[in-house]
Write a protein that holds these residues in place. Structure first.
Motif, PDB file in Angstrom:
ATOM      1  N   ILE A 194     -35.975 -22.091   7.403  1.00 42.98           N
ATOM      2  CA  ILE A 194     -36.819 -21.619   6.303  1.00 42.98           C
ATOM      3  C   ILE A 194     -37.635 -22.763   5.718  1.00 42.98           C
ATOM      4  N   ARG A 195     -36.998 -23.888   5.512  1.00 39.25           N
ATOM      5  CA  ARG A 195     -37.699 -25.026   4.919  1.00 39.25           C
ATOM      6  C   ARG A 195     -38.811 -25.535   5.829  1.00 39.25           C
ATOM      7  N   CYS A 196     -38.553 -25.550   7.122  1.00 38.84           N
ATOM      8  CA  CYS A 196     -39.576 -26.007   8.060  1.00 38.84           C
ATOM      9  C   CYS A 196     -40.728 -25.008   8.147  1.00 38.84           C
ATOM     10  N   ALA A 197     -40.409 -23.731   8.113  1.00 45.54           N
ATOM     11  CA  ALA A 197     -41.440 -22.696   8.214  1.00 45.54           C
ATOM     12  C   ALA A 197     -42.311 -22.626   6.965  1.00 45.54           C
ATOM     13  N   THR A 198     -41.729 -22.964   5.810  1.00 47.54           N
ATOM     14  CA  THR A 198     -42.443 -22.777   4.540  1.00 47.54           C
ATOM     15  C   THR A 198     -42.894 -24.092   3.899  1.00 47.54           C
TER      16      THR A 198
END
Length: 281
Positions: free
Chosen positions: A255-259
């Motif tokens: 999630i952190r990498c995607a956002t």
């Protein structure tokens, strides 16, 4: 200029059309925001069940000339553009486009395959606190990423990934739908093209519009996964906060990498994001 007067009413107050083109309408399904259009379930000449998308039929008058005057040629062109985009995509996780038609009373319409399992929003409401189990969430996200990968390979950016646009078949397969605001890397984009809460920073900030690209869709997928796992749609400042503490570390990292705020800091492609989610145990 002719001043067309009309009365806007709710869909429940409007008669459901009996026929659109060669299709016999069965029931009203949903309304979509562009030009206040609607989607209907219908039967074709061979009794095949389909979904039909039309523009402007939320008005009491169904005159095609009046519809054109009310909604403008831009909206009609948008529907035709969506049909053109869908015609280029052939993937198991993308809703299948059948054809477009012209009806003397309702104007241009778009015919797609009928998906029987509802959408992801409906599914979320069935879970306690709207929290979907990690295995189910990962499986759904993987299928969405597969659809996005195919779309990006065809040069198309969806720009409106949200639960309402994720259709589900009875066997649990995912179908990405509604390419109404989709574009290509060569398009000139406008701020706000998408749905609030799911849009990437570059879709909102006019100064970052030139950064819109395939990684914009990846941001929306990250937000969608976060919503599925936490039961809520967080604000940007909460992505790094306590809201993710109950999420498994591997999915939290996804999630952190995607956002990431900057597109350059996100997964490089839907293919990379897909490999990542598949490898999560």
């Amino acid at each position: 200029m002719v001043d067309h007067q009309f009365q806007y009413t709710k869909q429940d107050d409007l008669p459901i059309p009996k026929r659109i083109g060669e299709y016999r309408v069965i029931e009203f399904v949903s309304r979509y925001t562009e030009a206040q259009g609607s989607v209907y379930k219908a039967l074709g000449p061979d009794d095949t069940v389909v979904a039909i998308k039309v523009i402007g039929n939320s008005f009491q008058s169904y005159s095609h000339s009046l519809i054109a005057a009310l909604i403008g040629e831009d909206d009609l062109e948008a529907l035709k553009r969506e049909a053109e985009i869908l015609s280029k995509l052939d993937h198991a996780n993308i809703v299948k486009f059948l054809h477009t038609g012209e009806d003397a009373e309702y104007g241009t319409y778009l015919v797609m395959e009928w998906i029987t399992g509802g959408n992801l929003r409906t599914m979320l409401l069935q879970y306690p606190e709207r929290k979907v189990p990690t295995t189910v969430s990962s499986h759904i996200i993987a299928q969405i990423l597969s659809a996005i990968e195919a779309s990006h390979n065809a040069g198309i950016i969806h720009l409106d990934i949200k639960p309402e646009n994720i259709l589900l078949t009875e066997d649990g397969s995912v179908k990405l739908s509604d390419f109404g605001v989709a574009g290509t890397s060569n398009d000139e984009f406008m701020a706000g093209r998408g749905t609030e809460g799911y849009m990437a920073p570059e879709q909102i900030d006019l100064s970052k519009i030139n950064l819109i690209g395939p990684r914009t869709d990846i941001y929306s997928v990250g937000i969608l996964l976060m919503e599925m796992l936490t039961g809520c749609l967080p604000q940007r400042e909460n992505i790094e906060g306590n809201i993710l503490q109950e999420v498994p570390a591997s999915l939290r990292e996804f999630i952190r990498c995607a956002t990431e705020e900057s597109p350059d800091s996100r997964f490089t492609s839907a293919e990379e994001a897909l490999r990542h989610i598949i490898n999560i145990k």
